[in-house]
Design a protein around this motif. Structure first.
Motif, PDB file in Angstrom:
ATOM      1  N   LEU A  71       0.825  -1.207   0.000  1.00  0.00           N
ATOM      2  CA  LEU A  71       0.000   0.000   0.000  1.00  0.00           C
ATOM      3  C   LEU A  71       0.861   1.260   0.000  1.00  0.00           C
ATOM      4  O   LEU A  71       0.393   2.327  -0.396  1.00  0.00           O
ATOM      5  N   ALA A  72       2.108   1.140   0.437  1.00  0.00           N
ATOM      6  CA  ALA A  72       3.011   2.297   0.444  1.00  0.00           C
ATOM      7  C   ALA A  72       4.448   1.798   0.491  1.00  0.00           C
ATOM      8  O   ALA A  72       4.770   0.908   1.281  1.00  0.00           O
ATOM      9  N   PRO A  73       5.330   2.367  -0.350  1.00  0.00           N
ATOM     10  CA  PRO A  73       6.746   2.009  -0.264  1.00  0.00           C
ATOM     11  C   PRO A  73       7.348   2.568   1.023  1.00  0.00           C
ATOM     12  O   PRO A  73       6.747   3.419   1.691  1.00  0.00           O
ATOM     13  N   HIS A  74       8.551   2.105   1.367  1.00  0.00           N
ATOM     14  CA  HIS A  74       9.138   2.490   2.654  1.00  0.00           C
ATOM     15  C   HIS A  74       9.362   3.985   2.783  1.00  0.00           C
ATOM     16  O   HIS A  74       9.162   4.556   3.876  1.00  0.00           O
ATOM     17  N   HIS A  75       9.757   4.663   1.708  1.00  0.00           N
ATOM     18  CA  HIS A  75       9.992   6.108   1.848  1.00  0.00           C
ATOM     19  C   HIS A  75       8.690   6.845   2.127  1.00  0.00           C
ATOM     20  O   HIS A  75       8.671   7.837   2.860  1.00  0.00           O
ATOM     21  N   ARG A  76       7.579   6.354   1.553  1.00  0.00           N
ATOM     22  CA  ARG A  76       6.274   6.975   1.802  1.00  0.00           C
ATOM     23  C   ARG A  76       5.827   6.710   3.243  1.00  0.00           C
ATOM     24  O   ARG A  76       5.300   7.606   3.917  1.00  0.00           O
ATOM     25  N   ARG A  77       6.041   5.496   3.732  1.00  0.00           N
ATOM     26  CA  ARG A  77       5.691   5.192   5.119  1.00  0.00           C
ATOM     27  C   ARG A  77       6.460   6.108   6.068  1.00  0.00           C
ATOM     28  O   ARG A  77       5.909   6.611   7.052  1.00  0.00           O
ATOM     29  N   ALA A  78       7.756   6.308   5.758  1.00  0.00           N
ATOM     30  CA  ALA A  78       8.584   7.166   6.607  1.00  0.00           C
ATOM     31  C   ALA A  78       8.036   8.596   6.616  1.00  0.00           C
ATOM     32  O   ALA A  78       7.993   9.251   7.672  1.00  0.00           O
ATOM     33  N   GLU A  79       7.605   9.093   5.462  1.00  0.00           N
ATOM     34  CA  GLU A  79       7.021  10.442   5.386  1.00  0.00           C
ATOM     35  C   GLU A  79       5.786  10.538   6.276  1.00  0.00           C
ATOM     36  O   GLU A  79       5.601  11.522   7.013  1.00  0.00           O
ATOM     37  N   LEU A  80       4.923   9.517   6.182  1.00  0.00           N
ATOM     38  CA  LEU A  80       3.693   9.524   6.961  1.00  0.00           C
ATOM     39  C   LEU A  80       3.989   9.428   8.456  1.00  0.00           C
ATOM     40  O   LEU A  80       3.320  10.066   9.279  1.00  0.00           O
ATOM     41  N   MET A  81       4.985   8.629   8.810  1.00  0.00           N
ATOM     42  CA  MET A  81       5.370   8.498  10.218  1.00  0.00           C
ATOM     43  C   MET A  81       5.962   9.795  10.746  1.00  0.00           C
ATOM     44  O   MET A  81       5.721  10.181  11.895  1.00  0.00           O
ATOM     45  N   ALA A  82       6.736  10.479   9.911  1.00  0.00           N
ATOM     46  CA  ALA A  82       7.308  11.763  10.320  1.00  0.00           C
ATOM     47  C   ALA A  82       6.193  12.760  10.626  1.00  0.00           C
ATOM     48  O   ALA A  82       6.287  13.541  11.581  1.00  0.00           O
ATOM     49  N   GLU A  83       5.131  12.731   9.816  1.00  0.00           N
ATOM     50  CA  GLU A  83       3.998  13.626  10.049  1.00  0.00           C
ATOM     51  C   GLU A  83       3.327  13.343  11.391  1.00  0.00           C
ATOM     52  O   GLU A  83       2.720  14.234  11.989  1.00  0.00           O
ATOM     53  N   LEU A  84       3.446  12.098  11.861  1.00  0.00           N
ATOM     54  CA  LEU A  84       2.856  11.721  13.147  1.00  0.00           C
ATOM     55  C   LEU A  84       3.784  12.043  14.317  1.00  0.00           C
ATOM     56  O   LEU A  84       3.418  11.827  15.476  1.00  0.00           O
ATOM     57  N   GLY A  85       5.004  12.525  14.012  1.00  0.00           N
ATOM     58  CA  GLY A  85       5.921  12.929  15.076  1.00  0.00           C
ATOM     59  C   GLY A  85       7.015  11.938  15.398  1.00  0.00           C
ATOM     60  O   GLY A  85       7.759  12.133  16.378  1.00  0.00           O
ATOM     61  N   VAL A  86       7.144  10.872  14.612  1.00  0.00           N
ATOM     62  CA  VAL A  86       8.188   9.868  14.853  1.00  0.00           C
ATOM     63  C   VAL A  86       9.567  10.499  14.649  1.00  0.00           C
ATOM     64  O   VAL A  86       9.779  11.302  13.733  1.00  0.00           O
ATOM     65  N   ASP A  87      10.510  10.152  15.518  1.00  0.00           N
ATOM     66  CA  ASP A  87      11.855  10.735  15.456  1.00  0.00           C
ATOM     67  C   ASP A  87      12.826   9.919  14.614  1.00  0.00           C
ATOM     68  O   ASP A  87      13.770  10.475  14.045  1.00  0.00           O
ATOM     69  N   ALA A  88      12.608   8.603  14.517  1.00  0.00           N
ATOM     70  CA  ALA A  88      13.507   7.755  13.734  1.00  0.00           C
ATOM     71  C   ALA A  88      12.768   6.522  13.246  1.00  0.00           C
ATOM     72  O   ALA A  88      11.898   5.988  13.943  1.00  0.00           O
ATOM     73  N   VAL A  89      13.112   6.084  12.035  1.00  0.00           N
ATOM     74  CA  VAL A  89      12.580   4.840  11.487  1.00  0.00           C
ATOM     75  C   VAL A  89      13.753   3.913  11.210  1.00  0.00           C
ATOM     76  O   VAL A  89      14.715   4.289  10.527  1.00  0.00           O
ATOM     77  N   LEU A  90      13.680   2.709  11.750  1.00  0.00           N
ATOM     78  CA  LEU A  90      14.696   1.690  11.527  1.00  0.00           C
ATOM     79  C   LEU A  90      14.119   0.621  10.614  1.00  0.00           C
ATOM     80  O   LEU A  90      13.152  -0.052  10.981  1.00  0.00           O
ATOM     81  N   VAL A  91      14.671   0.486   9.399  1.00  0.00           N
ATOM     82  CA  VAL A  91      14.250  -0.569   8.480  1.00  0.00           C
ATOM     83  C   VAL A  91      15.247  -1.710   8.600  1.00  0.00           C
ATOM     84  O   VAL A  91      16.426  -1.560   8.270  1.00  0.00           O
ATOM     85  N   LEU A  92      14.788  -2.844   9.098  1.00  0.00           N
ATOM     86  CA  LEU A  92      15.651  -4.011   9.255  1.00  0.00           C
ATOM     87  C   LEU A  92      15.561  -4.894   8.011  1.00  0.00           C
ATOM     88  O   LEU A  92      14.460  -5.308   7.634  1.00  0.00           O
TER      89      LEU A  92
END
Length: 320
Positions: A71-92
């Motif tokens: 439904l969303a590539p990783h860069h798009r998910r990161a953008e959406l998470m940033a909008e929610l206030g997330v400080d860091a995204v770790l992709v394992l």
């Protein structure tokens, strides 16, 4: 927001943090509840909020060939998470070796040694580790050993989409596949988006007076059912009202399935080679083959007018 790929990318001086773990494909409204709770908890504790996710989707490694439409590539998910206030995204990177990590080892290697978790926020059915053996109950027990709290958030939101079934990525994928993009948008909290690079097609749209951007979609993209849709074409920082066609172009005996977007009333656009995004607002009609080219052109004209109306109404609602 910081973005890390692999445990080795995490800064060596990283302190305590609040963590939530999951695929979070689509970052739908249920996911948003968990992520917002993690962010709120992090703010209250005075530490960063971190989302841990995986690439590729774990199912592709555990059962090759079963990769779900995304439904969303990783860069798009990161953008959406940033909008929610997330400080860091770790992709394992989810490898065969990583899939064999026991729940206990996952806790130590990821949550304790690297992210120094002060709290972990998850949904009630969260599973992790080898053969998904780890549960939130096990996580809570580990938290007592390694000094982190575990908070469980009910992510189940329901509405009209899917006949009242709880919102989920699986339900969203089904609705997208069926062309029910309005229902998908209810779950996501925004229109479903498809991204990719604009490539040269047969250029029939240009010849017919409706030049389209032929979008070469990213691998595993969840693409709506064949048909015509109203929506927006995002390019060069602009959201343009669009009439979108998905399908094989049966009028010309096509066989390759494509996503093409006509930016309504825009002249002289040159988008070849650019990365663009297409948002699906509403289904207009199914794919069809017409008796004559004139019939097709007449229908395309009606489609464009209907798309203009739908987008204008949506933009008016948004501004209200």
């Amino acid at each position: 927001m910081q973005r890390w790929r692999g445990l080795e990318d995490i800064p060596h001086d990283w302190g305590r943090s609040v963590v939530t773990i999951g695929s979070y494909d689509g970052v739908h409204r249920g996911h948003q509840l968990i992520i917002r709770h993690a962010v709120d908890r992090a703010r209250a504790l005075g530490v960063p909020a971190v989302v841990v996710t995986f690439d590729p989707h774990p199912s592709e490694v555990v059962r090759p060939g079963s990769h779900p439409p995304l439904l969303a590539p990783h860069h798009r998910r990161a953008e959406l998470m940033a909008e929610l206030g997330v400080d860091a995204v770790l992709v394992l990177p989810f490898t065969s070796e990583f899939s064999k990590l026991s729940p206990a080892d996952f806790v130590v290697k990821v949550l304790v040694d690297k992210l120094h978790a002060k709290a972990v926020v998850e949904g009630p059915n969260f599973r992790f580790g080898h053969k998904a053996a780890g549960t939130v109950q096990f996580l809570a027990e580990q938290g007592k050993v390694y000094d982190f709290e575990v908070e469980v958030v009910d992510l189940y939101v329901t509405g009209e989409a899917g006949g009242g079934r709880p919102f989920s990525s699986t339900l969203t994928r089904r609705l997208v596949a069926e062309g029910q993009v309005e229902g998908a948008a209810e779950i996501l909290g925004r229109p479903h988006r498809v991204e990719g690079v604009v490539v040269r097609g047969a250029q029939r749209g240009r010849d017919l007076g409706f030049p389209t951007a032929n979008v070469e979609t990213l691998p595993h993209t969840a693409i709506p059912a064949d048909g015509v849709y109203a929506g927006w074409l995002h390019a060069q920082g602009e959201a343009m009202p669009a009439a979108i066609s998905v399908g094989t172009n049966p009028q010309f005996d096509g066989t390759e399935r494509t996503v093409e977007a006509y930016a309504i009333d825009r002249v002289g656009l040159d988008l070849y080679g650019l990365h663009v995004a297409v948002d699906f607002l509403a289904f207009v009609r199914g794919q069809a083959k017409f008796d004559t080219l004139d019939d097709l052109l007449a229908q395309m004209g009606r489609d464009v007018e209907r798309c203009k109306e739908l987008v204008a109404a949506a933009e008016q609602d948004k501004d209200a």
